[in-house]
Design an enzyme around this catalytic site. Structure first.
Site, PDB file in Angstrom:
ATOM      1  N   CYS A   1      42.598  36.139  38.571  1.00 47.93           N
ATOM      2  CA  CYS A   1      43.034  36.242  39.848  1.00 47.93           C
ATOM      3  C   CYS A   1      41.312  36.229  40.637  1.00 47.93           C
ATOM      4  O   CYS A   1      41.676  35.267  41.136  1.00 47.93           O
ATOM      5  CB  CYS A   1      43.089  37.311  39.896  1.00 47.93           C
ATOM      6  N   TYR A   2      40.116  36.513  40.785  1.00 43.35           N
ATOM      7  CA  TYR A   2      39.592  36.340  41.536  1.00 43.35           C
ATOM      8  C   TYR A   2      38.881  34.761  40.990  1.00 43.35           C
ATOM      9  O   TYR A   2      38.372  34.044  42.407  1.00 43.35           O
ATOM     10  CB  TYR A   2      38.013  37.435  41.098  1.00 43.35           C
TER      11      TYR A   2
END
Lengths: 349, 349, 349, 349
Positions: C157-158
């Site tokens: 996600c990051y």
């Protein structure tokens, strides 16, 4: 403020009501906190577990194991029990025998009737005599008994929010006691600090849900106290709801008015009942209490409306479930027990 | 899915139910959105006002001024009105006369009785004939009438959450109709997109409060429909509460059961009533619906418990106040009116 | 939409990204979900575990035990792995060997270099060959490789939120690669569905906190991809923060511009880079993306400003950590792998 | 606690920092609140506007119109100005001339350089002499000047959270001053109590967004103070973000370390710098401050990590934007000005 200092222990301080109690005790000028126990955090500094309390009186305190000998050895005159239901009873018995005055925040000593206890808690009460002796710690009703008590059973969060608005009206016989139904809404701290996925942020955020109906355990103490006030058996319907707020309880209480009772009668009784009560703020007819105005305080706010079309009174109350619903109310009893001003250490806004 | 396309206009699309309607219309395969009006955003691109909708069918749309000639000129066969109460009525009259079928999300046409309208809205209804003609847009009850309607008055959010659980039970005569009280809890989008400091994040966050009791405007349509179902006048007590969630409504409904009615009777009626209903999910006895399971959908979830001690039934419902309580329900009526599958464009989870 | 149906299995569907994947697969017209595994929920109906999905295709599905023979027996052509890091690798190896195409949402196959894996995950990679074969599932960069892949390692996600804004600028050599620092803010679902008191509602609500710095595991894949784009080693500083929202990630990325690079150069590269990208919405200079506009979608929104005083570019991105940061991005790869339109089943708003 | 009582006025008490100031002043044992002004609420009881304050010293207070003659007539020795930027300046001038000591919470007197004021506030400063005289109210840096001041310009919320962690390191020359970038995250109360739809609950809830970059007004005072500490001009990049919490600010500060500076040097300087500071809690290396531990208090918590791979120091701070970032910090200055213990009325947890 008097210079008097009471030596105090808190047993089981790692949950949410324990933490709130710590917060209040650390700010109370007449309290000398001599002992804080926590099974899981024993040996750790208080401020490691609760970084919020750094920079004050907590800096020098360590959590210790919760054995009663250590508690007695600390010199404590009073012990607050912020333990799970069923665990508190063991400590209470022992500490009272050893001469401490005890304020128990659990449900272990709130009931008077061993059969009701058995019905709602599914086991025999282990200390029926002490249960009989314990005083229900609602200062607005039992101030005199609390002052003299060895053991105070501090009321539950939902019960406080429901009992206080109803008692004056039941005493005066204004309500049809068979018609009372209550919808309560509580913040998530009321569910405790448990490693349970249903209490995760993602599960509670953006969520509204009822639970625990139709026979939540708190019903037992609610009906016990309403029955005392009415002088006749009262049974109600009660539905708690879980809300995405950290703290706060609102209760909305519906009841039919007895034949011939006017809105004016209601107003007179409610406005009159709590004139001298330091922590009951009677907002009046047509005013809706908001939980955010009481969170962090010991106040309970009460408003109401008359539903003339249906002949019902609708009462609204708001309190902090960790405050007037738990820890600050326990401290209010403490003040009475140790002859301090009732609002000592409690006038936070 | 059929290739059929209906040309649709949305009038007043800048509020929260307008936005949710836009969202659903933009994803509906049988809808050709030809016109979106907004007084304050006229001339702006839809995606400027609602950046969420970038990258899809909205990219080519501009908001236009809400005059009925432009709406007609767009070729729209159907117009959704997401306008404030009192404003919708003007557009509805004009658009119906010009041959469009209209689905009104406001309260302007929900009532049947001009006197009740006067009592709750403090003015004479400006189009009593059209009011009479309008169909109350609850597909679970009025599907046939909706299919044929020129003007649908789509139900309010609280009413939907209260009416649907009660109707089957009232029809079968299981409830003491004088005993019904309701506590509802709504997300903040229900209050609309108004520049009002009482609706700021800081005011609603970490806050629980009742409002609008004892005579909220929605009572009028709730009692109208309950009365139809019961075949006799029904009056209830109703308290809405404002919750710190964006969307969602839960209603907790208390009613005494009539003499001789068993829990089994209740279960049978409730489980049977909505077997064929695409958007009513009957969860069963002892199951508590959670608003987070319906937000963003057209479902209403219904559970209940029997409170044997007091002889009451307690019903629980959860819906999205902007979904089944407003925009997706309006779309469900649209599907019926234009002979599409009832769940077309509505099976989002 | 084509009538083509791909048989799909999802392995490990009880966490948050598993649930989001289920939601998307159940709505995808070209997907036939034939198998969903969950160790802890095996034998239960999908809709019991996730009541949100009642009333649709999920109604007939049961969770099964996650053994690869059952998965193969279900006829699945493709398996999504939504398993913890370290667990996915076992399933991937086996399923690929048995002829399924696999999309792994864990970190097990994202890295190319076994030494980097060892450094960040503290153990030898158990399937170095398969690790080499796996394609990093970022469709905006590796579409061709994804189309042909047996095993796709779907990005974190990051990383997605940081890599996509930076890649075009690094490719064009506009940035001082030694100057990049990133502050990211993630919703609580990013921490997973773990019975951990630090993830309780009360702990995360009304709280902002950094964590995981200076060496979060995601750094390894971020730097791997930035290095590819720059054609030279890139090291950055990265700080994730935990936010009281259910979903959403924002990344704020600071970088010095290389000598002579103008704001105009930046705009040209960024506006040009993603013209054909279905799910990258380039908002332009001076526009700040808001996580609430992308939650529930597969979009990533990107804006930026030039800080002329200091010679820095500041990039802003927003995505759903469970969407473009996990499950919907995996589905985007799936569409490519099975020759479906890239946005099939992904145009939700 | 001494019996000393200072007569105090608060001018402009209806916003969020005004309300927090009221809360603190009402609990401060050495304060006699003699006057509270509010243009919009003049004539109303304080407790009508702020029901939270019922049941204490606020019960007898009325809001009055904000004219300086009334303020002087109230006998106030000190006036707190919680007014919008640009409005405070008028009151400050007049009140100082009339002999009151003034603590201004607005930005009107925080800058030293009239040109910087013009650049950031787009107008000539109307009282340049008073601007020169005013003391920047950061007690950890300017305690002596504050004690003697007629006019204190209390620092902004973002500046406090950024300046305090950096000052000791800049003074010792440990940082590359050209490399400093800051990402700050603030609760919604920082945006004020404005009737603006972008601040509604629905808009801020479940939303994360940057704003105000690259040239937020607070940059001017941040760089002024950092420049003083460094003894050379410092320019930084600064991005504020709006978070869905009521209160709290976190700042994450990245800076390259100067050649030869070790992590040990950093630790020594930071641990040493605030040993005697009552309200700066230095948490140490590897500890991440959490805004929920400081909200409602006057503390700022500071932690840090060394990013050895990139040669950067990353600092983390947390404070209450309405507390140490505004109202309680103003009260800390007040305590110094009136020779009270620095923590009088501020030791709340």
């Amino acid at each position: 403020m008097s210079e008097k200092k009471i030596k105090v222990a808190i047993v089981g301080a790692s949950g949410y009501s324990g933490k709130e109690l710590l917060r209040l005790l650390l700010m109370h000028e007449n309290v000398d906190l001599v002992c804080a126990t926590s099974r899981q955090s024993a040996g750790q500094k208080l401020t490691e577990v609760f970084p919020r309390f750094r920079g004050g009186k907590a800096d020098d305190l360590l959590f210790v194991q919760p054995d009663t000998d250590s508690i007695v050895a600390s010199g404590a005159e009073c012990a607050f029990l912020a333990l799970p239901h069923g665990v508190a009873v063991e400590y209470a018995q022992d500490l009272v025998e050893k001469g401490l005055r005890v304020i128990d925040l659990s449900a272990d000593f709130r009931l008077e009737d061993v059969d009701v206890y058995l019905e709602y808690y599914d086991k025999q009460h282990p200390s029926p005599d002490l249960m009989k002796e314990a005083v229900y710690g609602l200062p607005e009703v039992y101030a005199d008994e609390i002052k003299a008590a060895r053991l105070v059973a501090s009321p539950g969060c939902y019960p406080t929010s429901i009992i206080l608005p109803l008692i004056p009206l039941l005493k005066e016989g204004l309500l049809d006691t068979s018609s009372i139904v209550v919808a309560s809404m509580s913040g998530a701290s009321g569910a405790g600090k448990k490693a349970d996925t249903s209490l995760l942020f993602v599960e509670i955020n953006e969520s509204i849900r009822a639970y625990g109906a139709p026979k939540h355990r708190h019903l037992s103490e609610i009906e016990q106290e309403l029955t005392h006030a009415a002088g006749a058996e009262v049974q109600i319907s009660f539905v708690p709801h879980l809300m995405p707020v950290t703290a706060g309880i609102n209760s909305t209480i519906f009841s039919s008015l007895n034949e011939g009772v006017s809105g004016e009668d209601v107003n007179k009784v409610l406005l009159g009942a709590y004139q001298g009560a330091a922590f009951v703020r009677v907002l009046g007819e047509g005013v809706f209490p908001d939980s955010k105005n009481v969170v962090g305080t010991n106040f309970i706010d009460i408003g109401w409306v008359i539903d003339a079309r249906t002949g019902r009174l609708i009462l609204f109350s708001a309190e902090d479930n960790l405050g007037k619903g738990a820890s600050s109310q326990a401290l209010q009893s403490f003040n009475l027990m140790f002859d301090l001003p009732e609002n000592a250490g409690l006038l936070h806004f």
